[in-house]
Structures are given as C-alpha cells and as structure tokens.
Design a protein around this motif. Structure first.
Motif, PDB file in Angstrom:
ATOM      1  N   VAL A  57       0.561  -1.283   0.077  1.00 31.21           N
ATOM      2  CA  VAL A  57       0.382   0.037   0.435  1.00 31.21           C
ATOM      3  C   VAL A  57       1.115   1.522  -0.167  1.00 31.21           C
ATOM      4  CG1 VAL A  57      -1.811   1.496   1.270  1.00 31.21           C
ATOM      5  CG2 VAL A  57      -1.660  -1.069   0.780  1.00 31.21           C
ATOM      6  N   ASN A  58       1.639   1.050   0.786  1.00 34.46           N
ATOM      7  CA  ASN A  58       2.695   2.151   1.300  1.00 34.46           C
ATOM      8  C   ASN A  58       3.813   2.127   0.353  1.00 34.46           C
ATOM      9  OD1 ASN A  58       0.755   3.563   2.909  1.00 34.46           O
ATOM     10  ND2 ASN A  58       1.183   2.381   4.358  1.00 34.46           N
ATOM     11  N   PHE A  59       4.041   3.727  -0.268  1.00 33.52           N
ATOM     12  CA  PHE A  59       5.507   2.573  -1.151  1.00 33.52           C
ATOM     13  C   PHE A  59       6.469   4.197  -1.380  1.00 33.52           C
ATOM     14  CE2 PHE A  59       2.604  -0.088  -3.526  1.00 33.52           C
ATOM     15  CZ  PHE A  59       3.887  -1.693  -3.610  1.00 33.52           C
ATOM     16  N   ALA A  60       7.138   3.581  -1.322  1.00 34.78           N
ATOM     17  CA  ALA A  60       8.506   4.794  -1.086  1.00 34.78           C
ATOM     18  C   ALA A  60       9.662   4.352  -2.021  1.00 34.78           C
ATOM     19  CB  ALA A  60       9.170   4.342   0.427  1.00 34.78           C
ATOM     20  N   SER A  61      10.555   5.957  -2.969  1.00 35.21           N
ATOM     21  CA  SER A  61      11.038   5.304  -4.138  1.00 35.21           C
ATOM     22  C   SER A  61      12.424   5.285  -3.905  1.00 35.21           C
ATOM     23  CB  SER A  61      10.904   7.174  -4.983  1.00 35.21           C
ATOM     24  OG  SER A  61      12.062   7.341  -5.523  1.00 35.21           O
ATOM     25  N   ALA A  62      13.236   4.285  -4.353  1.00 37.85           N
ATOM     26  CA  ALA A  62      14.479   4.010  -4.086  1.00 37.85           C
ATOM     27  C   ALA A  62      15.186   4.474  -4.871  1.00 37.85           C
ATOM     28  CB  ALA A  62      14.369   2.696  -3.673  1.00 37.85           C
ATOM     29  N   ALA A  63      14.659   4.842  -6.141  1.00 37.95           N
ATOM     30  CA  ALA A  63      15.131   4.895  -6.458  1.00 37.95           C
ATOM     31  C   ALA A  63      14.490   6.088  -7.983  1.00 37.95           C
ATOM     32  CB  ALA A  63      16.535   3.876  -8.114  1.00 37.95           C
ATOM     33  N   ALA A  64      15.627   7.371  -8.097  1.00 36.24           N
ATOM     34  CA  ALA A  64      14.270   7.825  -9.669  1.00 36.24           C
ATOM     35  C   ALA A  64      15.199   8.248 -10.459  1.00 36.24           C
ATOM     36  CB  ALA A  64      13.869   9.588  -9.008  1.00 36.24           C
ATOM     37  N   VAL A  65      14.320   7.742 -11.996  1.00 37.42           N
ATOM     38  CA  VAL A  65      14.875   8.045 -13.420  1.00 37.42           C
ATOM     39  C   VAL A  65      14.918   8.991 -14.352  1.00 37.42           C
ATOM     40  CG1 VAL A  65      16.149   7.312 -15.753  1.00 37.42           C
ATOM     41  CG2 VAL A  65      16.080   6.478 -13.493  1.00 37.42           C
ATOM     42  N   ALA A  66      15.209  10.335 -14.426  1.00 35.65           N
ATOM     43  CA  ALA A  66      14.452  11.349 -15.015  1.00 35.65           C
ATOM     44  C   ALA A  66      14.595  11.533 -16.944  1.00 35.65           C
ATOM     45  CB  ALA A  66      14.476  13.049 -14.696  1.00 35.65           C
ATOM     46  N   ASN A  67      15.469  10.792 -16.632  1.00 35.65           N
ATOM     47  CA  ASN A  67      16.217  10.689 -19.083  1.00 35.65           C
ATOM     48  C   ASN A  67      16.584   9.469 -18.806  1.00 35.65           C
ATOM     49  OD1 ASN A  67      16.280  13.570 -18.898  1.00 35.65           O
ATOM     50  ND2 ASN A  67      17.634  14.242 -17.528  1.00 35.65           N
ATOM     51  N   GLY A  68      16.267   8.988 -18.607  1.00 35.43           N
ATOM     52  CA  GLY A  68      16.103   6.921 -19.359  1.00 35.43           C
ATOM     53  C   GLY A  68      16.432   7.041 -20.803  1.00 35.43           C
ATOM     54  N   THR A  69      17.506   6.023 -20.850  1.00 39.04           N
ATOM     55  CA  THR A  69      18.145   6.180 -22.183  1.00 39.04           C
ATOM     56  C   THR A  69      17.701   4.632 -23.140  1.00 39.04           C
ATOM     57  OG1 THR A  69      20.283   5.057 -21.620  1.00 39.04           O
ATOM     58  CG2 THR A  69      19.880   7.359 -22.353  1.00 39.04           C
ATOM     59  N   GLY A  70      17.261   3.939 -22.474  1.00 38.57           N
ATOM     60  CA  GLY A  70      16.787   2.121 -22.468  1.00 38.57           C
ATOM     61  C   GLY A  70      17.622   1.137 -22.560  1.00 38.57           C
ATOM     62  N   GLY A  71      17.749  -0.268 -23.006  1.00 41.38           N
ATOM     63  CA  GLY A  71      18.528  -0.604 -22.716  1.00 41.38           C
ATOM     64  C   GLY A  71      18.986  -1.296 -21.493  1.00 41.38           C
ATOM     65  N   THR A  72      19.503  -1.898 -20.365  1.00 41.70           N
ATOM     66  CA  THR A  72      19.572  -2.020 -19.360  1.00 41.70           C
ATOM     67  C   THR A  72      20.326  -1.454 -18.820  1.00 41.70           C
ATOM     68  OG1 THR A  72      20.032  -4.465 -20.726  1.00 41.70           O
ATOM     69  CG2 THR A  72      20.576  -3.746 -17.859  1.00 41.70           C
ATOM     70  N   ALA A  73      18.824  -0.754 -17.373  1.00 42.49           N
ATOM     71  CA  ALA A  73      19.192   0.029 -16.217  1.00 42.49           C
ATOM     72  C   ALA A  73      19.805  -0.523 -14.987  1.00 42.49           C
ATOM     73  CB  ALA A  73      18.165   1.309 -16.209  1.00 42.49           C
ATOM     74  N   GLU A  74      20.789  -0.854 -14.289  1.00 41.84           N
ATOM     75  CA  GLU A  74      20.900  -1.020 -13.168  1.00 41.84           C
ATOM     76  C   GLU A  74      20.890   0.374 -11.632  1.00 41.84           C
ATOM     77  OE1 GLU A  74      24.045  -3.834 -12.318  1.00 41.84           O
ATOM     78  OE2 GLU A  74      23.568  -4.645 -14.474  1.00 41.84           O
ATOM     79  N   SER A  75      20.808  -0.541 -10.922  1.00 41.51           N
ATOM     80  CA  SER A  75      20.885   0.644  -9.850  1.00 41.51           C
ATOM     81  C   SER A  75      20.551   0.323  -8.267  1.00 41.51           C
ATOM     82  CB  SER A  75      19.213   1.116  -8.934  1.00 41.51           C
ATOM     83  OG  SER A  75      19.081   2.291  -8.494  1.00 41.51           O
ATOM     84  N   SER A  76      22.084   0.338  -8.115  1.00 44.28           N
ATOM     85  CA  SER A  76      22.236   0.228  -6.390  1.00 44.28           C
ATOM     86  C   SER A  76      21.680   0.452  -5.384  1.00 44.28           C
ATOM     87  CB  SER A  76      24.089   0.434  -6.168  1.00 44.28           C
ATOM     88  OG  SER A  76      23.516   1.339  -5.722  1.00 44.28           O
ATOM     89  N   ALA A  77      20.851   0.916  -5.893  1.00 49.37           N
ATOM     90  CA  ALA A  77      19.850   1.228  -4.141  1.00 49.37           C
ATOM     91  C   ALA A  77      18.760  -0.158  -3.793  1.00 49.37           C
ATOM     92  CB  ALA A  77      18.506   3.017  -4.670  1.00 49.37           C
ATOM     93  N   GLY A  78      19.045   0.248  -2.554  1.00 47.72           N
ATOM     94  CA  GLY A  78      18.554  -0.750  -1.902  1.00 47.72           C
ATOM     95  C   GLY A  78      16.882  -0.368  -0.412  1.00 47.72           C
ATOM     96  N   GLY A  79      16.974  -1.812  -0.088  1.00 45.76           N
ATOM     97  CA  GLY A  79      16.012  -1.576   1.312  1.00 45.76           C
ATOM     98  C   GLY A  79      15.531  -3.330   1.383  1.00 45.76           C
ATOM     99  N   LEU A  80      14.042  -2.736   2.565  1.00 42.59           N
ATOM    100  CA  LEU A  80      13.697  -3.697   2.734  1.00 42.59           C
ATOM    101  C   LEU A  80      12.419  -3.553   1.434  1.00 42.59           C
ATOM    102  CD1 LEU A  80      13.327  -4.285   6.771  1.00 42.59           C
ATOM    103  CD2 LEU A  80      14.839  -5.118   4.924  1.00 42.59           C
TER     104      LEU A  80
END
Length: 119
Positions: free
Chosen positions: A68-91
């Motif tokens: 129900v309650n979501f928190a942003s772990a990573a945000a992208v404003a200018n994505g370029t496609g392909g494969t996108a990785e993020s090291s943002a983590g959490g529970l």
C-alpha cells in the motif's frame, strides 16, 4: 506480478519470467506501473531493468513492505533504454516500477525483464 495495464499477449508476468524475448507492454499512457510480490519482506540490494524498444524516459523504482505504502528507492528522469541498473536497496515485499514518461508517445512501455538483487 501485477500491472496497471497490459496489451493482449504481453501480460505483466512477462517482465519477470526470466525470458528476455518476452515483454510486458502497457497501454499507451504515461502513468503506468508493474510490480512483483516477493512473497515475504526481503532485503533488496539493487535492481536491473531490461527495456524493449519502447522504454521509459522517466520512472521510479519503489519498495513497499505492505503493498500500500511505497517509497522511491531510485528515480530516473532521462532514461535511455537498454539495461538500467540501480544499487538502491532496502526492505521490500513489493518492488514496483512506477513509469511517468514514455520514449515513444504513440506506444506503451515495453519492459522485457526486471530483476532484483539480494532477494
């Protein structure tokens, strides 16, 4: 796996089926989402998104422990496609990709595969 919408033959489950030849395709609107229920709360240490031709330019990777309650772990404003990785983590029990801007404004989003690390 659930999503805000999908096109015939391209359901949400395609985004997490382990087969990059299949994809989830959304309706042709900017605000869409796809999410995975991990089954229990787990530690997520990062994500990898493999986009198809119609990728997201703007999106957030969000985590929730209750669905129900979501928190942003990573945000992208200018994505370029392909494969996108993020090291943002959490529970998280739920990992959602919340999409806000399409690369192709005449088509929906196309996510071939989404993966979480450390789950």
């Amino acid at each position: 796996v659930t999503a805000s919408s999908f096109q015939a033959g391209s359901p949400a489950g395609n985004a997490a089926d382990g087969n990059p030849a299949t994809a989830w395709r959304s309706n042709a609107t900017d605000t869409e989402w796809v999410q995975v229920d991990l089954g229990s709360v787990r530690t997520v240490s990062g994500t990898r998104l493999k986009w198809g031709a119609n990728f997201a330019k703007g999106y957030q990777v969000q985590f929730s422990t209750d669905g129900v309650n979501f928190a942003s772990a990573a945000a992208v404003a200018n994505g370029t496609g392909g494969t996108a990785e993020s090291s943002a983590g959490g529970l998280a029990r739920y990992v959602r990709v919340f999409l806000t801007a399409r690369s192709n404004t005449t088509a929906g989003y196309e996510l071939a595969e989404g993966e979480g690390f450390g789950v």
